[in-house]
Design an enzyme around this catalytic site. Sequence first.
Site, mmCIF file in Angstrom:
data_model
loop_
_atom_site.group_PDB
_atom_site.id
_atom_site.type_symbol
_atom_site.label_atom_id
_atom_site.label_comp_id
_atom_site.label_asym_id
_atom_site.label_seq_id
_atom_site.Cartn_x
_atom_site.Cartn_y
_atom_site.Cartn_z
ATOM 1 N N LYS A 84 -0.690 8.993 3.647
ATOM 2 C CA LYS A 84 0.660 8.923 4.228
ATOM 3 C C LYS A 84 1.693 9.374 3.197
ATOM 4 C CE LYS A 84 -0.601 5.315 7.514
ATOM 5 N NZ LYS A 84 -0.646 3.905 7.894
ATOM 6 N N GLN A 122 1.164 -1.728 5.583
ATOM 7 C CA GLN A 122 -0.185 -1.349 6.008
ATOM 8 C C GLN A 122 -0.991 -2.583 6.409
ATOM 9 O OE1 GLN A 122 -1.154 1.821 6.377
ATOM 10 N NE2 GLN A 122 -3.212 1.272 7.049
ATOM 11 N N ASP A 156 6.384 2.152 12.398
ATOM 12 C CA ASP A 156 5.089 1.842 12.999
ATOM 13 C C ASP A 156 5.229 1.446 14.471
ATOM 14 O OD1 ASP A 156 2.631 2.093 11.733
ATOM 15 O OD2 ASP A 156 3.004 0.387 10.401
HETATM 16 N N1 GUN Z 1 -3.811 -0.125 10.020
HETATM 17 C C1 GUN Z 1 -4.525 0.641 10.876
HETATM 18 N N2 GUN Z 1 -3.709 1.468 11.565
HETATM 19 C C2 GUN Z 1 -2.464 1.216 11.135
HETATM 20 C C3 GUN Z 1 -1.185 1.764 11.475
HETATM 21 O O1 GUN Z 1 -1.027 2.648 12.324
HETATM 22 N N3 GUN Z 1 -0.136 1.240 10.779
HETATM 23 C C4 GUN Z 1 -0.274 0.255 9.858
HETATM 24 N N4 GUN Z 1 0.815 -0.201 9.266
HETATM 25 N N5 GUN Z 1 -1.432 -0.269 9.530
HETATM 26 C C5 GUN Z 1 -2.519 0.224 10.172
#
Ligand code: GUN
Length: 294
Positions: free
Chosen positions: A58, A102, A125
């Site tokens: 990311k 995350q 998100d």
């Molecule tokens: N863990 C797995 N997928 C995601 C996501 O799309 N965003 C976040 N913050 N954590 C995740």
Amino acid sequence: MPRRMTAAIIDGKALAAKVRAGLGAAVAELRAKHGRPPGIAVVRVGEDPASKVYVTSKEKTAQELGFASWQHHLPETTTQADVLALVRRLNADDAVDGILVQLPLPKHLDANVVLESIDPAKDVDGFHAVNAGHLFQGRPSLVACTPAGVLRMLDEIGCRLEGARCVVIGRSNIVGRPMAMLLLNRSATVVICHSRSDVEAEVRRADVVVAAVGVAKLVKGSWLKPGAVVIDVGINRDEAGKLCGDVDFEAAKEVASWITPVPGGVGPMTIAMLMSNTVAAATRRLQLSSTRTS
Ligand code: GUN
């Protein structure tokens, strides 16, 4: 949609590159008008190995697009109060347009409380109840990245959703539920399957199948209606330890009209949509701040 002998493969990597390329103009405009790029802060707590890979990816993508980005890595033993204090600081920082915590968080932390502490305007998100609620009501919102990426894929192949029977397998807050709402907001007839559902019976009637359940090769080729569109969100390991999705790809591609591979399908789209959400959040925040000061 015309029936094909073997399904066409939806190339998530290529489409993600197209989405990223499409953001360039908006980033340049923000810089020219407001003197700064979009900014994203990514918070990781603990040592989950998959999270480390995702977060690195990311941040790399954000930098490639010219965003400002900050990574905050907190130790496994961090208290809830310390995570909340960091989020508060990021909420107050004007250079930060997007905040991503995350998941999964270590077990002693309450993910719901942490996610709800994020300013909804910076919730790239789309997990905050305010944004999830707006999606539920069919109002514009920051939408969870994986389902947003799936919808973008369906649009790209020209899949007609109005009146289509769409089966979403999985009811998670991250994928299944927001996916179902996005499809409903496009006037699809939506069925959400979970552990108590007769998944095979539902899939047999589906024009579009979105599998997001985390069970390797759960969906058999023989279950699919000929010509169905199949989107596989799962990332699992098969008996041989090879990456695979929630769909038995080899069998399914003989029946479907379109299908996503694993890897190289939905995965790359998630990060592209995160970048798109960050640009949207930055645009909105900067527009609001310039109307307040003008
Ligand atoms: N863990 C797995 N997928 C995601 C996501 O799309 N965003 C976040 N913050 N954590 C995740």
